[in-house]
Design an enzyme around this catalytic site. Structure first.
Site, PDB file in Angstrom:
ATOM      1  N   ASP A 254     -23.506  43.400   1.650  1.00  0.00           N
ATOM      2  CA  ASP A 254     -23.162  44.511   0.757  1.00  0.00           C
ATOM      3  C   ASP A 254     -24.468  45.220   0.404  1.00  0.00           C
ATOM      4  OD1 ASP A 254     -21.770  46.193  -1.070  1.00  0.00           O
ATOM      5  OD2 ASP A 254     -20.289  44.620  -1.392  1.00  0.00           O
ATOM      6  N   ASP A 255     -24.449  46.084  -0.613  1.00  0.00           N
ATOM      7  CA  ASP A 255     -25.642  46.866  -0.934  1.00  0.00           C
ATOM      8  C   ASP A 255     -26.852  45.956  -1.187  1.00  0.00           C
ATOM      9  OD1 ASP A 255     -24.068  49.238  -0.896  1.00  0.00           O
ATOM     10  OD2 ASP A 255     -23.366  48.763  -2.923  1.00  0.00           O
TER      11      ASP A 255
END
Ligand code: NAG
Ligand code: NAG
Ligand code: NAG
Ligand code: NAG
Ligand code: NAG
Ligand code: NAG
Length: 475
Positions: A254-255
């Protein structure tokens, strides 16, 4: 000063010293001497082995860790204490940290997160979110947890915290979770925090989550999780003031960094922004997410973020702003300079249509204000689309500035190189030529892009914090 900050140097020397014991017999004793840099050094020190800890990878050490921390908390007002974790595999469930405390991991120490839901107490949902992110109920406490603390250091000589996340990812994919997955490190309502020189592997979900906290340094942390693991965000400053994140290397599902401040009506009511955030020398690989995301939970506001020297490979987008109707608040005064990006779907991405809501009671009139977004000195190659900038109809994203950006498109790039709607801004020296909505007014353009987009020149308080050199000798 930069040099001092850049030199977190940790050395471990094992000395074997022959000493005479009380009976006059000569014994060989082994001392471990080590040094590291930290916001504060400690007067007291103990090893987890003194509390019954066993580093065999099988013995559960939750009680040993908790009793070590509880014991060492008595030194809070007497110079503080350090807990040393020697080489070994230390299986443990969640435990709580204390104030004026350092957790130090030897380079060959591995904290192994127990794969047992009973080892993680259930905490209430965060007030600014109103619910857990995986499930409506509460949430499992993170592996290392602390609330209402001050002066906490979690560091090591690149020692490891292994979340053994596959156990949790399976439960998440199987829809079997009654509560939100634990994070590896979470500190709530805390002040003066350092997390440095560690490797974090396979977190159940987010890796590092400072929330409602201030004066935070995250430095020299390596974060690794499979690129398809669910929600394994790297570092998520959430409703935090004065944070410095530097020299981190992150590969995740994810980020790499996700800046947050609460969700819809809960975040608006709580009203605590993330502001004065510095991000420097980040290297990110995240094929399905962003190097730096702002949002989507931004309902307390995000303000004054300064990012520089960002390198990303095979990452979906560089900096991504995500928000929606119902979020309210603002994302403003964001400054990014110096990004080197390789193989991206979108260099610039903004979306006002990120639909996930805490519940159906969000206020449809709560429109986010997105303004003052500055990007400069960017080189990107092998890019599918230069920019996808989508504001909100009737609530345009304004004050976007892009300067000195050279984007080389991939052989098989999208036909539309820029896609823009409900945005306003100015550009200079951007190749390929940006969309017309970023053409700006002639006067504004001249004023704003002479010499490139803004980047502040004042120094944030957190940048003045110098790390001290601490040295210890452990029996
Ligand atoms: C840690 O603190 C939280 C909040 O105060 C509490 O709910 C939890 O039970 C504590 N964990 C342990 C292992 O004592
Ligand atoms: C922690 O601090 C918050 C905010 O100041 C406060 O609301 C909360 O009651 C405190 N919790 C504890 C356990 O002291
Ligand atoms: C720390 O360990 C990780 C994992 O082994 C490695 O990739 C990284 O290069 C190490 N970092 C430092 C500063 O030694
Ligand atoms: C972490 O420790 C390693 C091993 O001693 C050292 O080489 C490195 O410089 C440290 N990294 C940071 C960011 O402090
Ligand atoms: C443009 O950006 C590149 C890459 O970051 C940088 O090397 C160069 O100095 C910048 N040019 C100007 C005029 O700022
Ligand atoms: C360019 O990007 C594509 C995916 O869009 C990837 O398959 C390819 O390997 C990349 N090429 C280079 C030279 O990195």
């Amino acid at each position: 000063m930069k040099n001092i900050l850049a030199s977190i140097v940790v050395t471990i020397i094992t000395l074997s010293i022959v000493i005479d014991n009380a009976q006059g017999k000569r014994v060989l004793q082994s001392f471990e001497a080590f040094e590291y840099t930290a916001i504060t050094c400690r007067s007291h020190s103990a090893s987890i082995t003194e509390f019954g800890g066993v580093g065999d990878g099988k013995t559960l050490n939750t009680k040993a860790f908790q009793s070590a921390v509880d014991h060492l908390s008595q030194y809070a007002s007497d110079g503080g204490a350090q807990l040393f974790v020697p080489a070994g595999k230390w299986l443990t469930g969640s435990f709580n940290l204390t104030s004026h405390f350092t957790l130090f991991l030897h380079k060959d120490a591995i904290l192994l997160a127990a794969q047992d839901i009973n080892e993680y107490p259930i905490l209430k949902a965060l007030p600014s979110y109103g619910r857990g992110r995986d499930a409506a109920g509460g949430r499992f406490a993170s592996l290392l947890f602390g609330t209402n603390l001050s002066d906490v250091v979690i560091t090591g000589n690149n020692g490891t915290i292994d979340g053994q996340g596959s156990f949790w990812w399976q439960k998440f994919h199987g829809g079997k979770l009654k509560y939100t997955r634990p994070y590896l490190i979470e500190l709530m309502f805390s002040d003066t925090i350092q997390i440095s020189n560690l490797t974090l592997l396979d977190s159940p979900s987010w890796n590092i989550h400072p929330v409602y906290s201030s004066n935070i340094i995250v430095k020299g942390v390596t974060i690794i999780a499979p690129v398809k693991s669910p929600n394994t965000d790297g570092i998520n400053p959430d409703s935090c003031t004065n944070t410095r994140i530097e020299d981190c290397y992150i590969i995740s599902g994810d980020d790499c960094i996700a800046v947050k401040s609460g969700w819809d009506e809960y975040g608006i009511a709580f009203g605590m922004p993330t502001k004065h955030l510095l991000i420097r020398r980040l290297t990110c690989i995240s094929p399905y997410s962003a190097a730096i995301a702002l949002g989507s939970e931004m309902s307390g506001g995000i303000e004054d973020v300064r990012a520089e020297e960002i390198t990303a490979y095979q990452t979906e987008s560089g900096v991504r702003i995500k928000t929606a109707v119902g979020r309210g608040a603002f994302v403003k005064n964001i400054y990014v300079r110096g990004m080197s990006l390789h193989t991206m779907k979108w260099v610039f991405w903004m979306t006002g249509n990120y639909k996930a809501h805490a519940d159906s009671h969000y206020d449809p009139h709560a429109l986010p204000e997105i303004t003052g977004i500055n990007y400069r000195d960017i080189v990107a190659e092998n890019v599918s689309m230069a920019g996808r900038l989508e504001g909100i109809s009737g609530d345009p994203f304004t004050g976007i500035c892009i300067s000195n950006a050279t984007i080389s498109m991939a052989a098989k790039h999208k036909k539309a190189i820029w896609m823009c709607s409900d945005v306003e801004g100015v550009t200079s020296g951007v190749d390929p030529k940006p969309c017309d909505l970023l053409d700006g007014q002639q006067s504004e353009k001249k004023k704003k892009t002479d010499g490139g987009c803004d980047f502040p020149t004042d120094v944030l308080d957190i940048d003045n914090v110098e790390l001290k050199s601490c040295s210890y000798q452990m029996n």
